[in-house]
Design a protein around this motif. Structure first.
Motif, short mmCIF file in Angstrom:
data_model
loop_
_atom_site.label_atom_id
_atom_site.label_comp_id
_atom_site.label_asym_id
_atom_site.label_seq_id
_atom_site.Cartn_x
_atom_site.Cartn_y
_atom_site.Cartn_z
N GLU A 122 0.83 -1.21 0.00
CA GLU A 122 0.00 0.00 0.00
C GLU A 122 0.86 1.26 0.00
OE1 GLU A 122 -2.73 -0.55 3.24
OE2 GLU A 122 -3.86 -2.08 2.14
N TYR A 123 1.97 1.25 0.71
CA TYR A 123 2.87 2.41 0.73
C TYR A 123 3.38 2.67 -0.69
CZ TYR A 123 6.38 5.72 2.37
OH TYR A 123 7.12 6.86 2.58
N HIS A 126 1.03 4.39 -3.06
CA HIS A 126 0.79 5.82 -2.81
C HIS A 126 2.00 6.71 -3.15
CE1 HIS A 126 -2.58 4.07 -0.55
NE2 HIS A 126 -3.20 5.15 -0.99
N CYS A 127 3.09 6.12 -3.59
CA CYS A 127 4.23 6.92 -4.02
C CYS A 127 3.92 7.53 -5.39
CB CYS A 127 5.50 6.06 -4.11
SG CYS A 127 6.12 5.55 -2.50
N ASP A 128 4.37 8.75 -5.58
CA ASP A 128 4.17 9.43 -6.86
C ASP A 128 5.16 8.89 -7.89
OD1 ASP A 128 2.86 11.96 -8.16
OD2 ASP A 128 5.01 12.11 -8.62
#
Length: 191
Positions: A122-123, A126-128
């Motif tokens: 999940e991390y 969410h990274c661009d």
């Protein structure tokens, strides 16, 4: 053998071997940052990334040495690190400032291993696309961070209990770690 184990040469050799395997020291020697250029150097190879001063850097990792590697990255990059997560075998966490350290099961994955795998997944989602993600993987990653396929993955349902059983059977089979990982990767979202 006992005489050799107590000789000064053996102690010197053992100290040199342990020093050469120090994940923190190795990582600290590999990562460099100067004038917004992030460079990774290993032996005779080097890779550089030109990153603006506001570009986010994330650390994601798993394995017994991933916290030591993340600590080295924090020492080198300091406030440049936006955040991150590493999953380690119980008892292998370090006091990290920017990166969350999660303890999990090893060599058999457990509920904390599954939680760590889900959180890493999940991390990363969410990274661009313009962020820099540094992955720190070491031995034990396959047990410390698991995220088995669920009902939403093309009809495949593979639970944590299935993963535990598969890991136990593979470990008991006498297969090499390469052979074990070849099988494991087909039952995980994050391998």
């Amino acid at each position: 053998m006992t005489q050799f184990a107590h000789s000064p040469h053996f102690i010197t050799l053992l100290a040199a071997i342990l020093n050469a395997c120090d994940a923190h020291k190795i990582t600290k020697n590999v990562i460099h940052e100067n004038d917004n250029v992030l460079t990774f150097t290993s032996y005779d190879e080097s890779y550089s990334i030109d990153c603006g001063k506001d570009q986010k850097i994330h650390i994601l990792g798993a394995g017994k040495a991933s916290a030591a590697m993340a600590l080295a990255a924090e020492h080198v990059l300091g406030e440049r690190i936006h955040g991150g997560i590493v999953a380690v075998k119980r008892g292998h966490c370090h006091a990290l400032k920017k990166v969350m350290c999660l303890e999990a099961g090893h060599p058999i994955p457990d509920e904390e291993s599954e939680d760590a795998g889900r959180r890493l997944y999940e991390y990363a989602l969410h990274c661009d696309v313009n962020d820099i993600v540094i992955c720190m993987l070491s031995g034990g990653a396959s047990a410390c961070a698991v995220y088995p396929f669920g009902d939403d993955d093309n009809g495949i349902h593979f639970t944590l209990e299935d993963k535990k059983l598969l890991s136990a059977l593979l470990l008991a089979s006498g297969a090499s770690i390469d052979e074990i990982n070849m099988v494991r990767k087909h039952f995980s979202r994050i391998k």
